[in-house]
Design an enzyme around this catalytic site. Structure first.
Site, PDB file in Angstrom:
ATOM      1  N   HIS A 171      58.417  53.661  34.069  1.00  0.00           N
ATOM      2  CA  HIS A 171      58.507  52.228  33.699  1.00  0.00           C
ATOM      3  C   HIS A 171      58.171  51.334  34.898  1.00  0.00           C
ATOM      4  O   HIS A 171      58.652  50.212  34.976  1.00  0.00           O
ATOM      5  CB  HIS A 171      59.914  51.864  33.184  1.00  0.00           C
TER       6      HIS A 171
ATOM      7  N   LYS B  57      42.307  37.224  52.090  1.00  0.00           N
ATOM      8  CA  LYS B  57      42.172  38.149  50.960  1.00  0.00           C
ATOM      9  C   LYS B  57      41.281  39.352  51.247  1.00  0.00           C
ATOM     10  O   LYS B  57      40.267  39.262  51.926  1.00  0.00           O
ATOM     11  CB  LYS B  57      41.587  37.397  49.745  1.00  0.00           C
TER      12      LYS B  57
END
Ligand code: ARG
Length: 456
Positions: free
Chosen positions: A156, A283
């Site tokens: 999960h 980035k």
């Protein structure tokens, strides 16, 4: 170019219809298979005394010269031609005269296109399998480097139990090995020659289908001539195998995207396989991995498109089937492109075991092992589970981890705790204790690496 099938029609087809009907832009890439298929057919016609040996020689020589000229670029494919089969036959007749017109005896474009496609896809499959083997070697190499890297295993997407990073990578290796198997299985079933089925019913000539099947490297020939020209299940099988492969690559790349984010920092991708942002200087984007994930949808589209194209077709050949090639070629091209970029990207990917370990410590993934420790000292599991849970809650409150609590704190929860608790909950001990077959212990992981290497 005049139509080779001219004869019946009183009127020329409209230009727009010709353009619509033409498949040469897509099928010209099969010129080599078309020519070798025709050479085998001509040799068979001569061996069966359907054409003379001299005619067969002239045809084969003519076809050889076309192949050489196409290979070296002297001959350009005429994009006005209807398809590659028509183009080659037309050039042949231009080059060797009327003898060229004998080539299409006892043959139809229906068996011709089917044989070309099977041969072309056979070599495409070999190529993808080779690339997958290279990828598997890289995965095995990365696994070998990361046997000692401990990372949280997730369910999960919640930290669940500690595992070796190698173990996680090897899960993908097992999937990729099955991908190789699926492609090889499909290629094996495809390797039956449709040549000689002609339009659908066979032919009045006494041909020898063994002859052409052998010469073209097939294991045998399709035993029902209608089936031979009607079905494209081999495209569907290859497309399914490629879709499953892309699904695996997509999941793998999704994880790489996550792992290389600042939140995880388990791995760094080389600058050669990432991009920057035009506005945000900090980035480093994993565009290649994202594109592999994105392109998976294309390949699924190719599969669904082909299934849908085939589903309502009456036997035997229908022109709808010309659409098969665009899908299957696109799927192979996409998979090839993805593998070409993914293999070096993975090879140059650097792992950060220290960050993996930190994440493994932060998640209390040794809480089960703490409970098991008390159980081994005689406490019933449910009581041990409760104590372990309370201690996790205490750590969260204090902003610490189980490994850092002093023994006195442990003693406040139970007298059974001794100095050896630290070894019991050490992450290395936790992974090493998972000794079951296929589990995350070093022996098991080494055995898996060995298995992959032996099966590449
Ligand atoms: N270009 C055609 C295809 O790819 C070749 C077969 C044509 N056969 C025919 N009967 N029109 O399917």
């Amino acid at each position: 170019m005049a139509k080779l099938w001219a004869g019946r029609a009183a009127e020329d087809t409209a230009k727009v219809a010709d353009d619509f009907n033409s498949s040469i832009a897509v099928d010209s890439r099969m010129y080599r298979e078309d020519i070798t298929g025709s050479m085998a057919h001509a040799a068979m016609l001569s061996a069966c005394n359907i054409i003379s040996p001299a005619d067969a020689d002239a045809i084969i020589e003519g076809l050889e010269s076309i192949l050489t000229d196409l290979d070296d670029g002297t001959l350009k494919i005429d994009m006005e031609a209807e398809d590659i089969h028509m183009f080659v036959e037309q050039v042949l007749t231009e080059r060797i005269g009327d003898v060229g017109k004998r080539l299409h005896t006892a043959r139809s474009r229906n068996d011709q296109v089917a044989v070309d496609l099977r041969m072309y896809l056979r070599s495409q499959t070999v190529q993808v399998v080779e690339k997958l083997k290279t990828l598997l070697a890289v995965v095995a190499e990365k696994a070998e480097e990361n046997v000692e890297s401990i990372v949280p295993g997730y369910t999960h997407l919640q930290r669940a139990q500690p595992i070796r990073f190698a173990h996680h990578l090897l899960a993908y290796a097992m999937m990729l090995l099955r991908d190789v198997g699926r492609l090889q299985d499909a290629a094996k079933r495809m390797n039956q020659s449709p040549l000689g089925a002609c339009a659908l019913a066979g032919t009045t000539y006494e041909t020898d289908r063994d002859f052409t099947a052998k010469q073209l490297g097939f294991d045998g020939w399709c035993i029902n001539s209608i089936d031979a020209v009607s079905d494209r299940d081999f495209c569907v099988e290859l497309l399914s195998a490629l879709s499953v492969l892309m699904m695996h690559l997509s999941r793998f790349n999704e994880e790489i995207i996550l792992w290389s984010s600042w939140e995880f920092r388990f791995v760094s991708l080389s600058d050669a396989y990432t991009t920057g942002s035009s506005i945000m200087p900090q980035k480093k984007n994993s565009d290649m991995a994202e594109l592999i994930r994105g392109k998976t949808g294309r390949v699924y589209g190719d599969l669904v498109g082909t299934l849908t194209m085939l589903k309502g077709l009456p036997l035997a050949y229908n022109k709808d089937m010309q659409e098969d090639k665009e899908s299957i070629f696109d799927a192979f091209d996409t998979v090839n492109m993805c593998l070409d970029v993914f293999i070096p990207m993975l090879k140059t990917m650097v792992t950060h075991p220290e960050n993996m370990k930190k994440a493994a410590q932060e998640g209390f993934i040794n809480a089960t092992d703490l409970a098991d420790y008390l159980v081994r000292k005689g406490m019933p599991f449910r009581s041990a589970y409760k104590i372990s849970g309370s201690m996790v809650a205490y750590c969260i409150q204090k902003g610490t981890v189980l490994e850092n609590l002093p023994l006195e704190t442990y003693k406040q929860y139970s007298d059974l705790f001794e100095e050896d608790v630290y070894t019991a909950i050490d992450l290395v001990t936790c992974v090493q204790k998972r000794i079951s077959q296929g589990g995350t212990s070093a022996e098991s992981v080494q055995a898996q690496i060995q298995y992959v290497k032996e099966n590449i």
